[in-house]
Design a protein around this motif. Structure first.
Motif, PDB file in Angstrom:
ATOM      1  N   ASP A  45       0.818  -1.215   0.000  1.00 26.01           N
ATOM      2  CA  ASP A  45       0.000   0.000   0.000  1.00 26.01           C
ATOM      3  C   ASP A  45       0.849   1.261   0.000  1.00 26.01           C
ATOM      4  O   ASP A  45       0.326   2.365   0.124  1.00 26.01           O
ATOM      5  CB  ASP A  45      -0.940   0.003   1.208  1.00 26.01           C
ATOM      6  N   ILE A  46       2.178   1.118  -0.164  1.00 27.93           N
ATOM      7  CA  ILE A  46       3.086   2.263  -0.091  1.00 27.93           C
ATOM      8  C   ILE A  46       3.913   2.378  -1.364  1.00 27.93           C
ATOM      9  O   ILE A  46       4.471   1.392  -1.847  1.00 27.93           O
ATOM     10  CB  ILE A  46       4.015   2.155   1.133  1.00 27.93           C
ATOM     11  N   LEU A  66      -4.584   5.009   1.937  1.00 25.77           N
ATOM     12  CA  LEU A  66      -5.454   4.770   3.088  1.00 25.77           C
ATOM     13  C   LEU A  66      -6.735   4.074   2.671  1.00 25.77           C
ATOM     14  O   LEU A  66      -7.220   3.185   3.362  1.00 25.77           O
ATOM     15  CB  LEU A  66      -5.781   6.088   3.789  1.00 25.77           C
ATOM     16  N   ASP A  67      -7.296   4.510   1.558  1.00 30.29           N
ATOM     17  CA  ASP A  67      -8.491   3.899   0.977  1.00 30.29           C
ATOM     18  C   ASP A  67      -8.542   4.331  -0.480  1.00 30.29           C
ATOM     19  O   ASP A  67      -7.585   4.925  -0.982  1.00 30.29           O
ATOM     20  CB  ASP A  67      -9.762   4.275   1.754  1.00 30.29           C
ATOM     21  N   ALA A  68      -9.638   4.070  -1.153  1.00 32.58           N
ATOM     22  CA  ALA A  68      -9.717   4.341  -2.592  1.00 32.58           C
ATOM     23  C   ALA A  68      -9.634   5.821  -2.939  1.00 32.58           C
ATOM     24  O   ALA A  68      -9.309   6.170  -4.076  1.00 32.58           O
ATOM     25  CB  ALA A  68     -11.008   3.751  -3.161  1.00 32.58           C
ATOM     26  N   LEU A 107      -5.313  14.095   0.776  1.00 33.11           N
ATOM     27  CA  LEU A 107      -3.985  13.632   1.140  1.00 33.11           C
ATOM     28  C   LEU A 107      -3.729  14.107   2.561  1.00 33.11           C
ATOM     29  O   LEU A 107      -3.899  15.294   2.860  1.00 33.11           O
ATOM     30  CB  LEU A 107      -2.954  14.213   0.164  1.00 33.11           C
ATOM     31  N   TYR A 108      -3.372  13.194   3.440  1.00 36.68           N
ATOM     32  CA  TYR A 108      -3.187  13.495   4.857  1.00 36.68           C
ATOM     33  C   TYR A 108      -1.727  13.349   5.252  1.00 36.68           C
ATOM     34  O   TYR A 108      -0.938  12.706   4.560  1.00 36.68           O
ATOM     35  CB  TYR A 108      -4.000  12.503   5.710  1.00 36.68           C
ATOM     36  N   ALA A 136      -7.393   8.055  10.001  1.00 34.44           N
ATOM     37  CA  ALA A 136      -6.999   6.635  10.036  1.00 34.44           C
ATOM     38  C   ALA A 136      -7.014   6.153  11.490  1.00 34.44           C
ATOM     39  O   ALA A 136      -7.984   6.370  12.191  1.00 34.44           O
ATOM     40  CB  ALA A 136      -5.660   6.427   9.344  1.00 34.44           C
ATOM     41  N   ASP A 137      -5.930   5.526  11.938  1.00 34.08           N
ATOM     42  CA  ASP A 137      -5.872   4.968  13.289  1.00 34.08           C
ATOM     43  C   ASP A 137      -5.184   5.885  14.296  1.00 34.08           C
ATOM     44  O   ASP A 137      -4.902   5.474  15.424  1.00 34.08           O
ATOM     45  CB  ASP A 137      -5.139   3.622  13.270  1.00 34.08           C
TER      46      ASP A 137
END
Length: 154
Positions: A45-46, A66-68, A107-108, A136-137
């Protein structure tokens, strides 16, 4: 500068990545540093990027999905000889362009709160990132702050 997709396990990146992780974990109390090592940056995912000035490593950064519709900026770091010389901006511009090309809407990023992060904060703010709640978490703490860049509808 040439920015390329790279392998975070590339030996040419090891010293900079190791210094980045050590500094991040040294700037905040245990449990509040979220810098990723080479193995974590190798996840599917990176997308890991490195910036080069000829044969010299100038900087690095990564984009985590993170998601779509959203991603996270990770592991931004300029090499010591390239601090303040545009390496960070060059990598960040590529991360933003990649996020837009993927159709992300947001974008975070998460970063620290001490003076050690002032230059990075100035870069992120100049690029249009604004403060936001935890994503996210992540959880809010006095040691972390959160930013978001609205990429609009793609």
């Amino acid at each position: 500068m040439d920015v390329r997709v790279d392998d975070p396990n590339n030996p040419a990146l090891a010293d900079l990545l190791r210094a980045h992780v050590a500094e991040q974990h040294g700037n905040v109390p245990h449990g509040f540093a979220f810098a990723l090592d080479a193995d974590a940056l190798s996840g599917p995912d990176i997308t890991f990027l490195s910036a080069w000035d000829g044969d010299t490593l100038a900087g690095m950064g990564a984009l985590k999905q993170l998601d779509a519709t959203s991603g996270e900026v990770k592991s931004m770091r300029a090499a010591p000889d390239y601090l303040g010389k545009g390496a960070g901006l060059t990598v960040l511009d590529r991360i933003v362009a990649t996020a837009r090309a993927r159709g992300y809407r947001r974008l975070y990023l998460e970063t620290g709160t001490t003076a050690a992060y002032d230059a990075a904060l100035a870069l992120y703010r100049r690029a249009g990132f604004v403060s936001c709640p935890p994503f996210a978490d992540y959880a809010a703490s006095p040691h972390n702050q959160f930013f978001m860049l609205d990429l609009g509808e793609n």
